[in-house]
Design a protein around this motif. Structure first.
Motif, short mmCIF file in Angstrom:
data_model
loop_
_atom_site.label_atom_id
_atom_site.label_comp_id
_atom_site.label_asym_id
_atom_site.label_seq_id
_atom_site.Cartn_x
_atom_site.Cartn_y
_atom_site.Cartn_z
N LYS A 52 21.46 -26.28 13.82
CA LYS A 52 20.74 -25.01 13.75
C LYS A 52 21.73 -23.84 13.66
N ILE A 53 21.41 -22.87 12.81
CA ILE A 53 22.29 -21.73 12.55
C ILE A 53 21.54 -20.44 12.86
N PHE A 54 22.22 -19.52 13.56
CA PHE A 54 21.67 -18.21 13.85
C PHE A 54 22.69 -17.15 13.42
N THR A 55 22.26 -16.20 12.62
CA THR A 55 23.12 -15.07 12.27
C THR A 55 22.83 -13.93 13.24
N LEU A 56 23.88 -13.23 13.66
CA LEU A 56 23.77 -12.30 14.78
C LEU A 56 23.96 -10.84 14.40
N GLN A 57 23.94 -10.52 13.11
CA GLN A 57 24.09 -9.13 12.71
C GLN A 57 22.74 -8.45 12.60
N THR A 58 22.69 -7.18 13.00
CA THR A 58 21.51 -6.36 12.75
C THR A 58 21.52 -5.91 11.29
N PRO A 59 20.35 -5.61 10.72
CA PRO A 59 20.32 -5.12 9.34
C PRO A 59 21.09 -3.80 9.19
N MET A 60 21.72 -3.63 8.05
CA MET A 60 22.41 -2.37 7.74
C MET A 60 21.60 -1.59 6.71
N ALA A 61 21.67 -0.28 6.80
CA ALA A 61 20.97 0.62 5.88
C ALA A 61 19.47 0.39 5.91
N ASP A 62 18.94 0.10 7.10
CA ASP A 62 17.50 -0.03 7.28
C ASP A 62 16.85 1.32 6.98
N PRO A 63 15.85 1.36 6.10
CA PRO A 63 15.19 2.65 5.81
C PRO A 63 14.64 3.34 7.05
N GLU A 64 14.35 2.56 8.11
CA GLU A 64 13.85 3.13 9.36
C GLU A 64 14.97 3.58 10.28
N GLY A 65 16.21 3.31 9.90
CA GLY A 65 17.35 3.71 10.73
C GLY A 65 18.02 2.52 11.38
N ASP A 66 19.31 2.66 11.65
CA ASP A 66 20.10 1.61 12.30
C ASP A 66 20.41 2.02 13.74
N PRO A 67 20.52 1.06 14.65
CA PRO A 67 20.91 1.39 16.03
C PRO A 67 22.41 1.71 16.09
N VAL A 68 22.73 2.96 16.32
CA VAL A 68 24.13 3.40 16.34
C VAL A 68 24.37 4.27 17.56
N TRP A 69 25.64 4.44 17.90
CA TRP A 69 26.02 5.32 18.99
C TRP A 69 25.58 6.74 18.69
N PRO A 70 25.06 7.49 19.67
CA PRO A 70 24.63 8.87 19.43
C PRO A 70 25.75 9.69 18.78
N GLY A 71 25.42 10.40 17.73
CA GLY A 71 26.41 11.18 16.99
C GLY A 71 26.85 10.50 15.71
N ARG A 72 26.68 9.19 15.64
CA ARG A 72 26.93 8.48 14.40
C ARG A 72 25.64 8.40 13.60
N SER A 73 25.77 8.28 12.30
CA SER A 73 24.59 8.19 11.45
C SER A 73 24.43 6.77 10.93
#
Length: 321
Positions: A52-73
């Motif tokens: 079984k394989i699991f990828t652990l990255q969150t989506p990038m450039a999500d139209p709804e926004g990405d979870p980032v540190w405050p102040g980063r876009s």
């Protein structure tokens, strides 16, 4: 030296903390990843039983926004070539008539699931391994993410599902836990943390990002996570932990509740011990499967992008069970 408002300087807080500087020579730039020897990798491969394989990255450039540190876009992606260009008569002509699409993306290198460079955070004018902090001016000449990316990270990992251990979907803002809590969590899971394990810690925090409004997520922002103590740092040192992976943006409680210092473990673990930090990991799917089959250890493999002089780089880690 101390800072204002009775908050100690990081150098004062960590004046007796252990260091691994020089342990792997004066030119080392990958730190505690040196613990992941070929023998460690071969032992970790024995954990693969189901494929079984699991990828652990969150989506990038999500139209709804990405979870980032405050102040980063969030990352922004846009097309620069597609069928619309051809319909407008602006697409390049190729013999045979093929069309193509192309796009570009602008992002913070630490704006997705990513590895910190060991030189990313420092105090008292020195980064990992004693390199002068002036080596970061203009470009990170020492202890950048590039040597980590060239090396790659493979080893035995253990999931420590702190959210499930505390019977929560996700931990509360500012909720803390210690290395002793990690060991108790492992015991409750029927597992044990071994020396040189890659620690994969789930708080449910990134999962929360996709369940609440962004305004709620960032309101009075303070993440849950590990909290500093000399005993915790010594435990990481004694256990020869190479890599800490979490589903939070900064891998530790944002402000240490005792000292008031912001992100002290970035310095105690990364700058001083050379522990690589992996942040913003997607762990909910892996955690659900571990809870189902009771296998909390697995082969972990990751290789961040080879960004020369980068302070960090996106990565899509893989867990294989």
């Amino acid at each position: 030296m101390t800072t204002t408002d009775d908050v100690p300087a990081v150098g004062d807080l960590l004046k007796d903390s252990p260091k691994n500087w020089g342990k792997w020579g004066p030119d080392d730039e990958v730190g505690s990843l040196n613990y992941l020897t070929a023998d460690v990798v071969l032992e970790a491969a024995k954990l693969i039983t189901s494929g079984k394989i699991f990828t652990l990255q969150t989506p990038m450039a999500d139209p709804e926004g990405d979870p980032v540190w405050p102040g980063r876009s969030s990352a922004e992606r846009r097309n620069v070539m597609d069928e619309g260009h051809y319909l407008a008569g602006k697409g390049p002509a190729f013999s045979g008539g093929a069309h193509y699409a192309d796009d570009v993306m602008t992002c913070f290198l630490q704006g997705s699931t990513q590895y910190d460079a060991l030189g990313h955070v420092w105090y008292d004018g020195q980064i990992w391994n004693g390199y002068d902090a002036k080596t970061t001016v203009g470009a990170m000449e020492k202890a950048s993410v590039f040597p980590i990316a060239q090396r790659g990270i493979v080893g035995r990992a253990i999931l420590l599902d702190m959210a499930r251990f505390r019977n929560k979907d996700y931990l509360d803002k500012g909720e803390t836990f210690t290395h002793e809590d990690l060991m108790a969590c492992a015991e409750a899971q029927g597992t044990k943390i071994e020396p040189r394990d890659i620690l994969v810690v789930r708080t449910g925090w990134i999962g929360k990002w996709y369940k609440v409004t962004h305004e709620e997520f960032f309101a009075d922002f303070i993440e849950p996570g590990l909290t500093y103590s000399p005993e915790l740092v010594q435990w990481f040192h004694d256990m020869e932990i190479p890599n800490l992976v979490t589903d939070t943006i900064a891998n530790e409680v944002t402000v240490d509740p005792v000292s008031g210092v912001t992100l002290p473990l970035h310095n105690a673990l990364m700058r001083n011990l050379g522990v690589t930090l992996t942040e913003i990991a997607w762990l909910d799917d892996l955690a659900a499967d571990c809870a189902d089959d009771k296998q909390y250890t697995f082969l972990y493999a990751a290789a961040p992008l080879k960004i020369m002089h980068g302070t960090g780089a996106p990565v899509n880690p893989i867990a294989i069970k």
